[in-house]
Each structure stands twice: as structure tokens, then as C-alpha cells.
Design a protein around this motif. Structure first.
Motif, PDB file in Angstrom:
ATOM      1  N   ARG A   1      13.207   6.905  -2.593  1.00 42.52           N
ATOM      2  CA  ARG A   1      12.920   5.569  -3.105  1.00 42.52           C
ATOM      3  C   ARG A   1      12.854   4.562  -1.957  1.00 42.52           C
ATOM      4  O   ARG A   1      11.986   3.716  -1.898  1.00 42.52           O
ATOM      5  CB  ARG A   1      14.007   5.162  -4.103  1.00 42.52           C
ATOM      6  CG  ARG A   1      13.437   4.326  -5.246  1.00 42.52           C
ATOM      7  CD  ARG A   1      14.445   4.089  -6.350  1.00 42.52           C
ATOM      8  NE  ARG A   1      14.968   5.314  -6.928  1.00 42.52           N
ATOM      9  CZ  ARG A   1      16.268   5.606  -6.999  1.00 42.52           C
ATOM     10  NH1 ARG A   1      17.168   4.783  -6.524  1.00 42.52           N
ATOM     11  NH2 ARG A   1      16.676   6.732  -7.541  1.00 42.52           N
TER      12      ARG A   1
ATOM     13  N   HIS B   1       9.629   5.058  -0.132  1.00 43.32           N
ATOM     14  CA  HIS B   1       8.499   4.485  -0.866  1.00 43.32           C
ATOM     15  C   HIS B   1       8.522   2.974  -0.770  1.00 43.32           C
ATOM     16  O   HIS B   1       7.494   2.327  -0.630  1.00 43.32           O
ATOM     17  CB  HIS B   1       8.533   4.931  -2.318  1.00 43.32           C
ATOM     18  CG  HIS B   1       7.793   6.220  -2.536  1.00 43.32           C
ATOM     19  ND1 HIS B   1       6.430   6.270  -2.707  1.00 43.32           N
ATOM     20  CD2 HIS B   1       8.206   7.500  -2.569  1.00 43.32           C
ATOM     21  CE1 HIS B   1       6.040   7.521  -2.859  1.00 43.32           C
ATOM     22  NE2 HIS B   1       7.108   8.293  -2.769  1.00 43.32           N
ATOM     23  N   GLN B   2       9.743   2.420  -0.823  1.00 41.41           N
ATOM     24  CA  GLN B   2       9.891   0.975  -0.731  1.00 41.41           C
ATOM     25  C   GLN B   2       9.370   0.474   0.612  1.00 41.41           C
ATOM     26  O   GLN B   2       8.621  -0.483   0.682  1.00 41.41           O
ATOM     27  CB  GLN B   2      11.391   0.651  -0.875  1.00 41.41           C
ATOM     28  CG  GLN B   2      11.697  -0.764  -1.277  1.00 41.41           C
ATOM     29  CD  GLN B   2      11.155  -1.062  -2.670  1.00 41.41           C
ATOM     30  OE1 GLN B   2      11.170  -0.182  -3.517  1.00 41.41           O
ATOM     31  NE2 GLN B   2      10.651  -2.266  -2.885  1.00 41.41           N
TER      32      GLN B   2
ATOM     33  N   LEU C   1       5.626   0.695   1.076  1.00 40.28           N
ATOM     34  CA  LEU C   1       4.918   0.160  -0.079  1.00 40.28           C
ATOM     35  C   LEU C   1       3.583  -0.475   0.313  1.00 40.28           C
ATOM     36  O   LEU C   1       2.599  -0.381  -0.410  1.00 40.28           O
ATOM     37  CB  LEU C   1       5.816  -0.894  -0.755  1.00 40.28           C
ATOM     38  CG  LEU C   1       5.648  -1.070  -2.240  1.00 40.28           C
ATOM     39  CD1 LEU C   1       5.923   0.233  -2.960  1.00 40.28           C
ATOM     40  CD2 LEU C   1       6.584  -2.147  -2.746  1.00 40.28           C
TER      41      LEU C   1
ATOM     42  N   GLU D   1      -1.151   2.086   1.184  1.00 41.69           N
ATOM     43  CA  GLU D   1      -1.626   2.978   0.131  1.00 41.69           C
ATOM     44  C   GLU D   1      -2.441   4.096   0.756  1.00 41.69           C
ATOM     45  O   GLU D   1      -2.899   3.984   1.888  1.00 41.69           O
ATOM     46  CB  GLU D   1      -2.495   2.191  -0.843  1.00 41.69           C
ATOM     47  CG  GLU D   1      -1.703   1.175  -1.619  1.00 41.69           C
ATOM     48  CD  GLU D   1      -2.012   1.208  -3.094  1.00 41.69           C
ATOM     49  OE1 GLU D   1      -3.197   1.280  -3.409  1.00 41.69           O
ATOM     50  OE2 GLU D   1      -1.077   1.152  -3.896  1.00 41.69           O
TER      51      GLU D   1
ATOM     52  N   HIS E   1       3.286   2.233 -11.836  1.00 39.48           N
ATOM     53  CA  HIS E   1       2.502   1.776 -10.677  1.00 39.48           C
ATOM     54  C   HIS E   1       1.713   2.940 -10.100  1.00 39.48           C
ATOM     55  O   HIS E   1       1.226   2.887  -8.995  1.00 39.48           O
ATOM     56  CB  HIS E   1       3.439   1.190  -9.623  1.00 39.48           C
ATOM     57  CG  HIS E   1       4.548   2.131  -9.302  1.00 39.48           C
ATOM     58  ND1 HIS E   1       5.727   2.113 -10.004  1.00 39.48           N
ATOM     59  CD2 HIS E   1       4.646   3.133  -8.420  1.00 39.48           C
ATOM     60  CE1 HIS E   1       6.511   3.071  -9.561  1.00 39.48           C
ATOM     61  NE2 HIS E   1       5.880   3.709  -8.596  1.00 39.48           N
TER      62      HIS E   1
ATOM     63  N   LYS F   1       1.993  10.458   0.201  1.00 36.02           N
ATOM     64  CA  LYS F   1       3.218   9.762   0.595  1.00 36.02           C
ATOM     65  C   LYS F   1       4.436  10.657   0.359  1.00 36.02           C
ATOM     66  O   LYS F   1       5.365  10.689   1.158  1.00 36.02           O
ATOM     67  CB  LYS F   1       3.350   8.464  -0.186  1.00 36.02           C
ATOM     68  CG  LYS F   1       3.718   7.281   0.677  1.00 36.02           C
ATOM     69  CD  LYS F   1       3.912   6.059  -0.165  1.00 36.02           C
ATOM     70  CE  LYS F   1       2.872   5.009   0.151  1.00 36.02           C
ATOM     71  NZ  LYS F   1       3.043   3.819  -0.668  1.00 36.02           N
TER      72      LYS F   1
END
Ligand code: ATP
Ligand code: MG
Length: 799
Positions: free
Chosen positions: A85, A88-89, A92, A95, A654, A786
């Protein structure tokens, strides 16, 4: 919490080994159990056709077994979920790009139409070559602009300073010193202001961000027109401002932005959209091909090295590669170099002879014997060590900058200005404190400063500082033996090492090639001087030759490019026979440097948390299975789905990609999500919703325009909130058929596939998503690039 950015660089080998062993043990337990029938094998319990299999597939039905599986899955989750997490944060802002061609019905229809019109692919191919020509020409012209403006401004600056210095003496040095400070500080302020406020992505050399782009990561604003202007004007300001940087690296980024601008025929910055028949190129993979050609053209214009450009695109970016693309990239590089050469020669009234911004001049008399090669390799080792040190310092500095200066634009500008003032001050102090004088005749510098020297002599230290770095580099290569003395060079190389280290990473547009080469050329010359001191009668010792080897070693140790750097150096020196020593030096420097840390570009990529995929899959990856890497449960869409459902899913998640499955095949209870039919992207759904491609409407007219609608919305797609406001309650109950738009042949992978295999697919095909299927073609998980990058960097660095 531990900062992720530091993880890849934690290299305590003993501790790591132990952790790898623990992880292996853990994984093998995990794989043995979790990769059992569990999530993966087709569970027939709800499958009416396979009722007789119920007893054999009892794991999920059986309460205890189900618990075991859940606990194992949650164990995996607890290990990685928080870090995942966080990753990913942090990433962010980046992309994925989709380099896979979406061969949906619209695509086929478009191809058929072209064939029916008799155009086939020829028209498209012709347009591609035309676009490539313009990219090359415009990149060459940009290089000319940079070259002439820098030349005019630096000439003016150093003439003025030289005059001031020559007409003053060490007791009245305030005026020249203040002038030097102002002529450094003002341009750097302007350049830094432009970069910081207009396009922060234009900071640095641009090579890391272009590498990321070609790797498949969308770095925001990386190929925008405003980035081009910030880059171009910024680099002029940095070089004129006397910073320890070159104008070559940014040319690569400029070439890439030009390529994106021309091929897309639109600009968000200027709100322009030209309908000139180039809309077919509005796709990630087409744009990427042009961008790689643009980057190659940038190298060609910067170094006068068309082959180096092609190899740069190959070495640094491309996972994709085919003969046609190589041809186009080569053509683009040649056009770019030719354009620069023609314009420069016409303006200078000379014959064609300047194919690049940087020209080392011809090393005609350079030769070597095989017994010199170990010496070159030793210099490579030294280059590798100094390069690793350079990268280490720069990395620490970048971490500090991220901590204290990120999101503080004024401080970033102030930092750049302070470094430029410091550069001038250090140069000035050295000229005063360690001034040594040599007769003017042996010097070939443009701006001989007699400051503090008797008549007829000039200050050697000033000759190093009073020039653009390119000119100083050329002097270091070609000036006669005896021009430079040991003390001046030693002091210069030490101070320049720290100055250039601090300069790279400032919020300015700046290249690293020249400082890297300068450092090496200086210590290379010192090696040459040392050798001729030890062996005064040896004729093979030319300090210029050692300067060249030193430059190759130093730059190789910093950037860790091998093939392209060797070819660039061969082309810029115009000496093919010296290619082997250069290659050996560059390769040795890379190997030695790689032992300690990564190349500077990779370090910067790592520090910005870009989900970058390296060349090689992580070690041990063949023992990890898709089931461990994938994200599950998956949100899938049925081939025909209610508008309301789609809107709900889009607004509540998302996710950027959704597997499309057969109707009524979703079994929530057993964690399988329907029989796989294809993959649809969030962007495609948004465009369809916006255009109201609903089955209840007559769609003939809409279908015709749908392709151009997709293209015109690329890459900024409609806004979901706006769409939701526009949809009526009636429309929410309508149905959307996803089959014509989804990618029916998107890549999928079996649950039994190893991470190694997934990695190779992603890397070679430039994928963004891959759907994980069980033995019965049912969706059980999804992996994005990712997720993969997370496994390759964070997870493995952790162990
Ligand atoms: P990018 O946004 O660049 O495409 P990403 O990894 O952030 O890459 P997202 O689509 O934003 O991908 O999804 C975020 C996370 O959710 C990822 O870990 C991914 O595995 C997971 N994911 C993606 N699509 C789905 C889906 N349809 N159902 C369930 N999980 C998904
Ligand atoms: Mg995402």
C-alpha cells in the motif's frame, strides 16, 4: 515506518543472505499450500456441469481447509499489504502505459476500411517516415538554437569578465568578482524559476524520465510542449550561468518532447489540436516509437553521433525492437545530425564538419599497443570507484533534497542560485589562492586571463574555469603536454567533483555527460603527466590520450552506459581504432561501479519511486507463482453490463483495467470471477459512457465516430463525475455491450506461471495488466506492472 526509497540501497550482504534464506523457506511453505487447488484450481462445487467432482475439490467447501487457505492468504497479505500500500501510495503519480495493441473490433474495422480504400498500411507507413523526418529536423534545429545562443552569451560573458580581470589586479578584485557572481546568478535564477514553476519534470538531464517513459511508465508532463521550452531555455541558462553541467543530456529530453508533440499533432499547453491525419498515432505504443526516435535524434544532435543515438535508444529504453523501428530511429538520428551540421556550417561559412553540439576534435595521432590495455583497464577500475562515490554522494544529497526541499519551490530556486554563486566564488578563490602562470603561447584557451601573472603569461587555473565546460574539455584533450600542471589539475578535479555532484539534482535543466567527462579528462591527464614523469623517454605517452581514457572511465562509472557510450565516444573523437581501449575502459568502469551501487540514472529513478522494471527478473523469481503476486479478488465486468453497475464500479474503485467475463459465470463464493473473455480499460469505459454507447440507442452513427473519439480523448480522458451528472436515471438502467471495445486477446497467464515468466512478458511486451486464470479459463487474479515493480524492488530489497 521505513522509507521505501532507501530499501534498494540497503546492502548488508550477510543480513540479506539470511533474510533471503528465511524468505525462501517461507515461500516454499506458502507455495506448497497456497498453490494447491485452493484459489486456483477450478472449484466445481457450484458448477452444475461438474457436480461429480465435488468430492475431489473439497478444499474450499470444507470449512477447515477453507480456513487454512484464508489464513495463508492473509499471511501473505500481512507481509506485503502494508508495504504494498505504501509503495502504491508513493508511486501514485506514475501510471502505467499500455504498449500492447488493443486488437478489438474497432481496430479491425479500421484496418479493413484502410484496405478497402486501397491504402493498406502504405499510407500509414509513409506518414510515419514523414513525421520521423520532421522530428529529426526539428531536434537538429533545437540543438542549433541552443548552440548559438549559448555561444553568443558565454562569449559575451567571458569577454567582459576577462577584460575586467585583466584590467584589475588582485587588490581590486571586487568589481570582477561581483560581475562574475551576477552573470552566474541571474541566468541560473531565470532557468531555475522556469523549471521549478513551469515544468518541474524538466529538471536534471531528462534521461531518467525518458528511460521511464520508454520502460512503460507515464511520468506526468514528461513530453509536454511546456516541458520542451523549460528544458531548452533552462539548459541555456544553466550553461551560461557557469554551472558544472553540459547541454547534451537535455537534448535527449528535448528530442523526445518534439517527437511526442509532432506525432500527436496536439498540444495541451497551447490548447491546440491539429486535424492533419495523424490521429492514428494517438496510442501509447505509436507515441513510444516516436519518442524513442526523438531521444535518439537528441543524442545524435548532442554528440554528432547518429549510431550512438540508435544504440542509446536500444540500451536505455527499448524492450520493443524490430527492423523497421531501427531503420526509422536511425533515419531520425541522421536527419537530426545532418540538420545541425548544415545550419552550423552555413552560419559559420564552413564546409560541413560539425555534426553535434559536442565535438572533441579529431584525435588523429592516437595509437596504442596491446600492452597498454591493462593500464586502461586499471583506469576503468578507478573510474568505476570514483563513479560509485559520485553516485553515493549524489544519492545522499538527493534524499536530503527530497526531505527538505520538495514542494518548496522558492527554496529549490534559492539552492540553484546559491550553487551558481558558490561555483563562481570557488573558481575565483582558486584563481587567487593557487594561481600559477604559464607563457601564453602554449595555451589555446579563448579567454586567456593574465590576472595576477607577469606580462606575456596567463593564469592556468582561470583557463579551466573561464570557459564553457565543453571548451575546457576539448582543451584538456588536445592541449600540448605541459600546458597544465599537476597542482592546478589536482585542485581542480577535487573541487569540480564536489561541485558537479551538488549541481546534478538541482532544480535546473542540466546534463551530466560533460561534468563526468571533465572529471575523467582531468585525472586522465594527471595519469598521463605522471607516466611521462616516470618514463620520460617513452613516445607512446600522450597526456591527451590518457585524458580521453580517463573521461570514458569516469563517465562510464557514473552513468553505467556501455555500448552507446563507447560508440558516442568513438564517433565524437572520430577514431575507430581506439574503440577497443575505450570499450574496455567503459566496461571495466561499469562492472566495478555496479559492484558498489547502481548507475546515477537508476538511482534517481529508484528514489522517485517510479515503478520501473529492470532488464532482469529478480533472483529466485522462478520459485514464486502468479498466485503470490496477483491481486485478488478481482473486480470483473460482464460482457453486457448495466450502465449503473459500470458507473458504480468506476466510482468506487480506482482500478484502470477490468477483466471482462461471460455473463452469469461469476462465483463470488469460490473467489473466481467468471470465464474470461477480454480486458477493458477504465479509459475505454469512460469514453463509451461519455458517447453513450448503450445498446438501447441506435449506434450506427456512434460506431463510425468511436475510433476517432478514442483518439481525440487520448491521453486525457473524460471525467467520471461530469459523466455521472450528465446521465439520466433512465440511462443508468441501460446496457453496454463491451465486446466490440474490449481487448479480446489481451495477454493472460496461468496460475501456475512463475514470477520469472510474468516479468519477461511484461518487460518484453510493455504490458500494463495481465489477468491470471485458473485451469478452466476463469479469472482469479490480476497483476499490474506496478505490482510487479513492487515485487522486484521493495519485496526483494526487504529480504
Ligand atoms: P496503473 O494505475 O499504473 O495502471 P496500478 O498497479 O496502480 O497501475 P490500478 O489499476 O490502479 O493499477 O490498480 C491498483 C491495484 O489494484 C493493483 O495492485 C492491482 O493489482 C489491483 N487491481 C487492478 N485492477 C483490478 C481489478 N479489476 N480488480 C481487482 N484488483 C485490481
Ligand atoms: Mg493506479
Amino acid at each position: 515506518p521505513r522509507s521505501i526509497s532507501h530499501l534498494p540501497y540497503k546492502r548488508n550482504s550477510e543480513r540479506r543472505l539470511q533474510k533471503v534464506r528465511d524468505a525462501q523457506k517461507f515461500r516454499s511453505t506458502l507455495n506448497r499450500t497456497a498453490s494447491t487447488e485452493s484459489l486456483i484450481n477450478h472449484d466445481a462445487k457450484n458448477d452444475d456441469q461438474n457436480n461429480n467432482d465435488v468430492s475431489t475439490n473439497h478444499h474450499v467447501v470444507n470449512g477447515d481447509a477453507n480456513k487454512t487457505i484464508t489464513s495463508i492468504v492473509s499471511m501473505t497479505s500481512t507481509i506485503s499489504q502494508s508495504v504494498r500500500r505504501m509503495y502504491h501510495q508513493k508511486s501514485l503519480g506514475y501510471e502505467g502505459l499500455d504498449y500492447d495493441i488493443c486488437e478489438n473490433m474497432l481496430h479491425l474495422e479500421e484496418e479493413n476500411n484502410a484496405r478497402r480504400k486501397g491504402l493498406g498500411n502504405h499510407y500509414l507507413e509513409f506518414t510515419r517516415w514523414l513525421v520521423i523526418f520532421f522530428i529529426g529536423a526539428l531536434t537538429g534545429l533545437t540543438a542549433c538554437c541552443i548552440l548559438f545562443i549559448v555561444e553568443i552569451l558565454t562569449d559575451y560573458k567571458y569577454q567582459k569578465l576577462m577584460y575586467l580581470l585583466n584590467s584589475s589586479n588582485p587588490t581590486s578584485m571586487i568589481k570582477p568578482y561581483i560581475t562574475w557572481l551576477l552573470t552566474n546568478g541571474i541566468p541560473v535564477f531565470l532557468g531555475s524559476w522556469m523549471v521549478t514553476y513551469m515544468a518541474p519534470v524538466a529538471a536534471g538531464s531528462g534521461i531518467p524520465v525518458i528511460k521511464c517513459y520508454l520502460n512503460g511508465v507515464k511520468v506526468p508532463e514528461v513530453v509536454r510542449v511546456k516541458t520542451y521550452f523549460a528544458k531548452m531555455i533552462g539548459v541555456i541558462c544553466s550553461v551560461v550561468g557557469g554551472l558544472a553541467c553540459g547541454k547534451e543530456g537535455p537534448m535527449i529530453h528535448c528530442g523526445a518532447t518534439i517527437a511526442a508533440g509532432i506525432s500527436q499533432a496536439k498540444s495541451t499547453t497551447f490548447n491546440l489540436n491539429f486535424e492533419i491525419g495523424l490521429s492514428r498515432f494517438r496510442e501509447d505504443h505509436e507515441k513510444r516509437d516516436f519518442v524513442s526516435a526523438g531521444a535518439a535524434a537528441g543524442v545524435a544532435a548532442a554528440f554528432g553521433s547518429p549510431l550512438g543515438g540508435v544504440l542509446f535508444a536500444l540500451e536505455e529504453g527499448a524492450s520493443f525492437w524490430n527492423q523497421q523501428l531501427v531503420l526509422r530511429i536511425f533515419f531520425c538520428s541522421l536527419v537530426s545530425s545532418f540538420t545541425l551540421n548544415s545550419v552550423v556550417s552555413v552560419l559559420n561559412g564552413e564546409r560541413m564538419g560539425s555534426p553535434g553540439l559536442l565535438n572533441f576534435g579529431k584525435f588523429q595521432d592516437i595509437d596504442y599497443s596491446f600492452y597498454e590495455i591493462p593500464l586502461y583497464a586499471a583506469m576503468g577500475v578507478f573510474g568505476g570507484i570514483t563513479g560509485a562515490l559520485f553516485n553515493l554522494f549524489n544519492m545522499k544529497l538527493t534524499i536530503l533534497r527530497q526531505r527538505w526541499l520538495d514542494n518548496r519551490p522558492m527554496l529549490r530556486i534559492a539552492e540553484a542560485v546559491i550553487v551558481s554563486l558558490l561555483t563562481a566564488s570557488i573558481g575565483f578563490a582558486l584563481m587567487n589562492v593557487w594561481s600559477e602562470c604559464t607563457p601564453k603561447t602554449t595555451e589555446e584557451t579563448h579567454f586567456p586571463v593574465t590576472y595576477g601573472c607577469p606580462k606575456g603569461q596567463h593564469n592556468v587555473m582561470a583557463a579551466l574555469w573561464f570557459n564553457t565546460p565543453e571548451a575546457t574539455l576539448k582543451n584538456l584533450f588536445h592541449n600540448k603536454d605541459g600546458t597544465w600542471n599537476v597542482r592546478t589539475l589536482t585542485i581542480f578535479v577535487i573541487t569540480y567533483f564536489f561541485i558537479s555532484c551538488v549541481t546534478y539534482g538541482l532544480s535546473i535543466s542540466s546534463g551530466l555527460f560533460i561534468p563526468g567527462l571533465m572529471l575523467g579528462a582531468t585525472w586522465g591527464r594527471l595519469v598521463g603527466i605522471g607516466l611521462s614523469y616516470i618514463m620520460p623517454n617513452e613516445t607512446w605517452i600522450h597526456s591527451g590520450k590518457f585524458a580521453l581514457i580517463g573521461a570514458s572511465a569516469s563517465l562510464g562509472g557514473i552513468v553505467r552506459m556501455t555500448i552507446s557510450l563507447t560508440v558516442i565516444l568513438i564517433e565524437t573523437t572520430g577514431n575507430l581504432s581506439f574503440g577497443l581501449p575505450i570499450m574496455i575502459t567503459v566496461f571495466t568502469a561499469k562492472w566495478v561501479g555496479d559492484y558498489f551501487n547502481e548507475g546515477i540514472y537508476d538511482i534517481h529513478i529508484g528514489l522517485s519511486n517510479v515503478p520501473f522494471l529492470g532488464w532482469q527478473p529478480p533472483p529466485d523469481s522462478s520459485r514464486i507463482f502468479a498466485s503470490e503476486v496477483m491481486h485478488s479478488p478481482v473486480t470483473s465486468l460482464q460482457v453486457r453490463e448495466k450502465v449503473r453497475n459500470i458507473v458504480n464500479i468506476l466510482s468506487s474503485t480506482h482500478y484502470n483495467g477490468f477483466p471482462v467475463v461471460d455473463e452469469n459465470t461469476i462465483h463470488q463464493a469460490v473467489r473466481t470471477f467468471g470465464r474470461y473473455r477480454g480486458l477493458i480499460l477504465r479509459s475505454q469505459l469512460l469514453v463509451m459512457l461519455k458517447a453513450r454507447i448503450f445498446q438501447e440507442y441506435s449506434l450506427d452513427a456512434a460506431w463510425k465516430d468511436l475510433n476517432s473519439l478514442f483518439r481525440n480523448s487520448y491521453p486525457r480522458y473524460p471525467n467520471l463525475e461530469q459523466i455521472m451528472n450528465e446521465l439520466s436515471t433512465n440511462e443508468l438502467e441501460m446496457t453496454m455491450d463491451l465486446r466490440p471495445v474490449m481487448n479480446p486477446s489481451a495477454y493472460t497467464i496461468s496460475h501456475a506461471a512463475s514470477l520469472n515468466r510474468i516479468f519477461r512478458l511484461f518487460r518484453a511486451l510493455g504490458l500494463r495488466h495481465i489477468v491470471v486464470l485458473n485451469d478452466y479459463n476463469e479469472v482469479i487474479g490480476i497483476v499490474t506492472r506496478k505490482d510487479l515493480a513492487f515485487y522486484c524492488t521493495v519485496r526483494f530489497a526487504q529480504h
